[in-house]
Enzyme design. Structure first.
Site, short mmCIF file in Angstrom:
data_model
loop_
_atom_site.label_atom_id
_atom_site.label_comp_id
_atom_site.label_asym_id
_atom_site.label_seq_id
_atom_site.Cartn_x
_atom_site.Cartn_y
_atom_site.Cartn_z
N ASN A 39 0.83 -1.21 0.00
CA ASN A 39 0.00 0.00 0.00
C ASN A 39 0.87 1.26 0.00
OD1 ASN A 39 -2.30 1.58 0.02
ND2 ASN A 39 -2.65 1.39 2.22
N GLU B 47 1.23 -2.96 -5.27
CA GLU B 47 0.78 -1.60 -4.93
C GLU B 47 1.95 -0.74 -4.45
OE1 GLU B 47 -3.29 0.54 -3.34
OE2 GLU B 47 -2.82 -1.45 -2.56
N ASP C 244 -1.81 -10.02 -4.50
CA ASP C 244 -3.11 -9.59 -3.99
C ASP C 244 -4.14 -9.88 -5.07
OD1 ASP C 244 -5.36 -8.33 -3.07
OD2 ASP C 244 -4.48 -6.32 -2.98
N ASN D 192 -7.40 -9.80 -4.51
CA ASN D 192 -8.61 -9.03 -4.22
C ASN D 192 -9.87 -9.88 -4.25
OD1 ASN D 192 -8.49 -6.20 -3.46
ND2 ASN D 192 -7.29 -5.88 -5.33
#
Length: 253
Positions: free
Chosen positions: A9, A35, A148, A150
């Site tokens: 992130n 990310e 990831d 999601n």
């Protein structure tokens, strides 16, 4: 080989929260980052080189401060593949792959479906990525796709499966896709070793969700079935707090 996958992130924010010290303590051979939210030139890459990750590769989104994936490696790969060759995926910097001998390791950041337009984008990506992976495994059978996704696969992978059944990340169509992805010849390495509930890799920043462990398991180390006998362990490293996600670690011979 010890492999870590981590949606940070924002790599610059993670670096400010002790990421390098944590990386030294875990000491993986390869780190799959998602990310990054940064171009390579915006990151002090010497920080990684100083702790043994001399080989690092970055694939950023065209849009600054958005998406992006990277690989940190202790040993030099035989080959690096930037993107998939599918333009709309590559514009967003969502896939990077490194080959080490007979093993190929990908860092993937699958889109979220935060609104209807992005959900359609995500569903298209999912379908196209399955085709891409099927083709890739013909030349690179020992494929590991970390990242990831999601998506929570089963009810055990989310803290409130009934209340969140109509939320992107746990929609029937998304769950069906990841189930089919596994059935196409991948092993969900964490579930291969751990069938217990309450194991998550992402928590909202709201309502003290992480301290209450109201989370989602969105991050996976998907290992092609050809590596089944070489898979040694997979664990969630939930003590790492540089992001709203935590990393996973898997080991193969």
């Amino acid at each position: 080989m010890k492999i870590v996958s981590y949606n940070v992130n924002g790599i610059r924010a993670a670096l400010n929260k002790g990421f390098i010290e944590w990386l030294q303590s875990v000491n993986p051979d390869v780190v799959c980052i998602q990310e990054t939210k940064a171009m390579k030139e915006q990151v002090d890459v010497m920080l990684f080189e100083e702790v043994g990750y001399k080989y690092h590769y970055w694939f950023s989104a065209q849009k600054k401060g958005y998406s992006g994936v990277a690989l940190l490696c202790k040993q030099e790969p035989n080959h690096i593949e930037y993107g998939t060759g599918i333009d709309y995926m590559d514009f967003e910097g969502r896939n990077i792959r490194a080959d080490f001998g007979d093993v190929s390791i990908m860092s993937m950041y699958l889109p979220s479906g935060s609104n209807m337009d992005r959900l359609e984008f995500k569903l298209t990506y999912m379908a196209d990525f399955q085709k891409y992976a099927n083709k890739l495994r013909k030349t690179h059978p020992n494929l590991i796709v970390c990242g990831d996704y999601n998506i929570c696969h089963e009810a055990i992978d989310i803290h409130n499966p009934v209340g969140l059944k109509n939320v992107s990340g746990f929609l029937p169509v998304e769950r069906e896709w990841i189930g089919n992805f596994i059935e196409s010849g991948f092993i969900d390495s964490f579930r291969h070793f751990n069938k217990e509930p309450h194991n998550y890799t992402w928590w909202s920043y709201r309502a003290n969700a992480r301290n209450n462990n109201k989370g989602w398991r969105l991050d996976y180390g998907m290992v092609n079935d050809s590596l089944r006998d070489r898979l040694k362990r997979c664990v969630i490293l939930n003590e790492a707090r540089h992001s709203d996600h935590c990393p996973i670690l898997l080991e193969i011979d």
